[in-house]
Design an enzyme around this catalytic site. Structure first.
Site, short mmCIF file in Angstrom:
data_model
loop_
_atom_site.label_atom_id
_atom_site.label_comp_id
_atom_site.label_asym_id
_atom_site.label_seq_id
_atom_site.Cartn_x
_atom_site.Cartn_y
_atom_site.Cartn_z
N MET A 60 -8.55 1.53 15.23
CA MET A 60 -7.21 2.05 15.51
C MET A 60 -6.88 3.28 14.67
SD MET A 60 -5.24 -1.60 15.37
CE MET A 60 -6.06 -3.10 15.91
N SER A 61 -7.88 3.96 14.17
CA SER A 61 -7.62 5.14 13.34
C SER A 61 -8.65 6.22 13.66
CB SER A 61 -7.71 4.75 11.85
OG SER A 61 -9.02 4.37 11.51
N HIS B 254 0.83 -1.21 0.00
CA HIS B 254 0.00 0.00 0.00
C HIS B 254 0.86 1.25 0.00
CE1 HIS B 254 -4.46 -0.77 0.96
NE2 HIS B 254 -3.99 -1.72 0.19
N1 HPA Z 1 -10.38 -3.81 16.63
C1 HPA Z 1 -9.62 -2.76 16.31
N2 HPA Z 1 -9.46 -2.35 15.06
C2 HPA Z 1 -10.09 -3.03 14.09
C3 HPA Z 1 -10.90 -4.13 14.38
C4 HPA Z 1 -11.05 -4.55 15.73
O1 HPA Z 1 -11.75 -5.51 16.06
N3 HPA Z 1 -11.38 -4.58 13.18
C5 HPA Z 1 -10.89 -3.76 12.23
N4 HPA Z 1 -10.11 -2.81 12.77
#
Ligand code: HPA
Length: 272
Positions: free
Chosen positions: A211-212, A64
């Site tokens: 996480m974003s 990416h």
């Molecule tokens: N947790 C944190 N970040 C994520 C998750 C999850 O279950 N699925 C996709 N991104």
């Protein structure tokens, strides 16, 4: 050292020079799954390697490259940010939000933040899209930490009462009445949460974990842009369903959703 605001102004000027686009109307930050879907918006008039612009760091996710794609949708100049970067890659909060600050410096007054998230609500399973109503920032940092923003940028004590724009959410409700709203809890990662952490997030009022997004939303709001957040539920969060989480399954859920995310964006962007 240049401050992060000057750095984003510089990157925006470079972007204008490279694309010939004087001002963008809207920026969309593409999370997992959304990148493929966004191809449905049309053929980009330019594709720029993000790391060729000042201040951009390359994503560490294999395969990416960070790219900035310009697409004309109706009368709108849309900037697609493909290849977002995260805290868990070792980036600072300022680096994480740099693409969003650059997009706003390049004119975008609307920022759409998309992501893939773990679902806490058993009724909202993989493949569903949820509109963010609010967030809980559990990263223990903020893009406004550090030296105060220089003039003419607003003070760091920014009000987040309407972090996710009521106006934009109403437009989404009108266009896509089937979508429900949720609250996104942003963890630092990169490990997935424990079931106890997911239970904590649920108790706090969250319906999604990821996480974003949370830092980008704060930075965009600080700069006065309107923010819309869209989560693709890629999996049930840890402890919500039986079984372990698997990163490949999370990625696959994104790929499987690409065409429906494309249809959703195609419907949504013209009304924003
Ligand atoms: N947790 C944190 N970040 C994520 C998750 C999850 O279950 N699925 C996709 N991104």
């Amino acid at each position: 050292m240049t401050n992060p605001y000057e750095l984003s102004e510089r990157a925006a000027n470079e972007l204008r020079e490279m694309t010939g686009i004087g001002a963008y109307d809207l920026a969309i930050v593409l999370g997992s799954g959304w990148r493929e879907g966004a191809a449905a918006l049309g053929v980009p008039s330019s594709e720029i390697l993000a790391s060729s612009l000042s201040g951009f760091v390359a994503p560490t996710v294999a395969g990416h490259n960070g790219q900035l794609l310009s697409v004309r949708v109706g009368e709108k100049n849309v900037l697609l940010v493909a290849g977002r970067v995260h805290l868990y890659e070792g980036n600072t909060a300022d680096q994480v939000v740099h693409p969003v600050r650059t997009a706003i410096a390049a004119g975008a007054q609307i920022v759409v933040l998309t992501n893939a998230a773990g679902g806490i609500d058993p009724a909202k399973g993989p493949g569903q899209v949820v509109v963010l109503r609010d967030q809980i920032n559990l990263t223990a940092t903020s893009p406004l930490e550090g030296a105060p923003p220089p003039a003419p940028y607003g003070p760091r004590f920014v009000d987040l009462t309407d972090l996710y724009s009521k106006r934009l959410r109403a437009l989404v409700r009108e266009a896509l009445p089937d979508l429900s709203e949720g609250v996104y809890a942003g963890f630092r990662g990169p490990n997935y949460e424990t079931p106890a952490e997911v239970a904590m997030a649920r108790t706090m009022g969250a319906t999604l974990v990821g996480m974003s997004t949370v830092l980008e939303a704060i930075a965009a709001r600080h700069l006065g842009a309107e923010v819309l957040g869209l989560s693709l539920v890629s999996n049930f969060a840890a402890g919500v369903a039986a079984g372990a989480l698997n990163h490949l399954e999370v990625l696959e859920a994104g790929e499987n959703a690409a065409s429906s995310l494309g249809a959703l964006l195609t419907q949504l962007v013209p009304v924003l």
